[in-house]
Design a protein around this motif. Sequence first.
Motif, short mmCIF file in Angstrom:
data_model
loop_
_atom_site.label_atom_id
_atom_site.label_comp_id
_atom_site.label_asym_id
_atom_site.label_seq_id
_atom_site.Cartn_x
_atom_site.Cartn_y
_atom_site.Cartn_z
N TYR A 22 63.62 -27.22 31.02
CA TYR A 22 62.38 -27.64 31.69
C TYR A 22 62.65 -28.84 32.60
O TYR A 22 62.20 -28.87 33.75
CB TYR A 22 61.31 -27.98 30.63
CG TYR A 22 60.07 -28.58 31.21
CD1 TYR A 22 59.07 -27.78 31.76
CD2 TYR A 22 59.87 -29.96 31.21
CE1 TYR A 22 57.93 -28.32 32.30
CE2 TYR A 22 58.73 -30.52 31.75
CZ TYR A 22 57.76 -29.70 32.30
OH TYR A 22 56.63 -30.25 32.85
N ASN A 23 63.38 -29.83 32.08
CA ASN A 23 63.69 -31.01 32.90
C ASN A 23 64.51 -30.63 34.12
O ASN A 23 64.28 -31.14 35.21
CB ASN A 23 64.46 -32.05 32.07
CG ASN A 23 63.55 -32.81 31.14
OD1 ASN A 23 62.34 -32.85 31.32
ND2 ASN A 23 64.13 -33.39 30.11
N PHE A 24 65.48 -29.74 33.95
CA PHE A 24 66.30 -29.31 35.08
C PHE A 24 65.44 -28.59 36.11
O PHE A 24 65.55 -28.85 37.31
CB PHE A 24 67.43 -28.40 34.60
CG PHE A 24 68.33 -27.94 35.70
CD1 PHE A 24 69.31 -28.77 36.20
CD2 PHE A 24 68.19 -26.67 36.25
CE1 PHE A 24 70.15 -28.34 37.24
CE2 PHE A 24 69.02 -26.23 37.27
CZ PHE A 24 69.99 -27.08 37.77
N LYS A 25 64.60 -27.68 35.66
CA LYS A 25 63.76 -26.91 36.58
C LYS A 25 62.75 -27.79 37.32
O LYS A 25 62.30 -27.43 38.41
CB LYS A 25 63.01 -25.80 35.83
CG LYS A 25 63.89 -24.67 35.40
CD LYS A 25 64.33 -23.87 36.59
CE LYS A 25 65.09 -22.64 36.18
NZ LYS A 25 65.67 -21.96 37.31
N ASN A 26 62.37 -28.91 36.73
CA ASN A 26 61.38 -29.78 37.35
C ASN A 26 61.98 -31.00 38.04
O ASN A 26 61.25 -31.86 38.52
CB ASN A 26 60.35 -30.23 36.31
CG ASN A 26 59.47 -29.07 35.90
OD1 ASN A 26 58.78 -28.49 36.72
ND2 ASN A 26 59.53 -28.70 34.64
N TYR A 27 63.28 -31.07 38.07
CA TYR A 27 63.96 -32.16 38.77
C TYR A 27 63.99 -31.80 40.25
O TYR A 27 64.68 -30.87 40.66
CB TYR A 27 65.36 -32.36 38.20
CG TYR A 27 66.12 -33.52 38.78
CD1 TYR A 27 65.52 -34.75 39.00
CD2 TYR A 27 67.46 -33.39 39.11
CE1 TYR A 27 66.23 -35.81 39.51
CE2 TYR A 27 68.19 -34.44 39.61
CZ TYR A 27 67.56 -35.65 39.82
OH TYR A 27 68.27 -36.71 40.34
N ASP A 28 63.22 -32.51 41.06
CA ASP A 28 63.00 -32.12 42.45
C ASP A 28 64.28 -32.04 43.28
O ASP A 28 64.40 -31.21 44.17
CB ASP A 28 62.00 -33.05 43.13
CG ASP A 28 62.43 -34.50 43.17
OD1 ASP A 28 63.37 -34.86 42.43
OD2 ASP A 28 61.84 -35.28 43.92
N GLN A 29 65.27 -32.84 42.99
CA GLN A 29 66.47 -32.87 43.82
C GLN A 29 67.39 -31.67 43.64
O GLN A 29 68.35 -31.52 44.39
CB GLN A 29 67.23 -34.17 43.60
CG GLN A 29 66.41 -35.36 44.06
CD GLN A 29 67.24 -36.59 44.23
OE1 GLN A 29 68.39 -36.53 44.61
NE2 GLN A 29 66.65 -37.72 43.94
N VAL A 30 67.14 -30.86 42.65
CA VAL A 30 67.96 -29.67 42.46
C VAL A 30 67.19 -28.39 42.77
O VAL A 30 67.71 -27.30 42.59
CB VAL A 30 68.55 -29.61 41.02
CG1 VAL A 30 69.40 -30.82 40.74
CG2 VAL A 30 67.47 -29.45 39.98
#
Length: 193
Positions: free
Chosen positions: A180-188
């Motif tokens: 979830y954190n990865f999917k919501n990290y805007d820079q990626v």
Amino acid sequence: MSDDASKNSSWLSDYYHRIQSDCVTSFERRDRVTNWSYTILAVVIAAYAGFFADGTFVTPLGRFGLVAGALFVLIRFFFTSMIAYVYFLRARYFRTRIEQYWMDGTPTIDEIKKDIKEYDHGKSQPKTGRNPFMGQVKSGFFLILIIPLAPLAIEFYIGMKLEYFAIIGALIIYILFERYNFKNYDQVQPSQK
């Protein structure tokens, strides 16, 4: 050379050097996290095997907890490595675009500026055709994440305990949280434009 061409050449060259540095830094970070993961994996497997030596008394829950705890750290390292790989891909994208401009004149300087605004200043990911998850799996994280499953399976085989299911449940929740954190990290994430 006109003043505009000279100015474009100067800032573009400076930007290229910064991007090259970002590319190297991201790749080194990815490699460093992978090496740390191998080190942690080796220490945990050695400690786990040592727990079966004569004269040591470690409860099965302790052995299970050690390996599961290591998996929490290794999963965190996996996602950190994926983020570093995405940063590497973005830097490589810019590096390639600038080199194409210098060699062929295409893309134009205006297209490169547009890309910089959208992906660098806009903090999003250009479409590179590369999947960061598969990139990490292919770079060796597959083994790092699979090997600890053998001791967990051994502990299940020796004797199932209710606590094991609670730890596995916590591990699954943690994986979903990291995803979830990865999917919501805007820079990626890909640009919304």
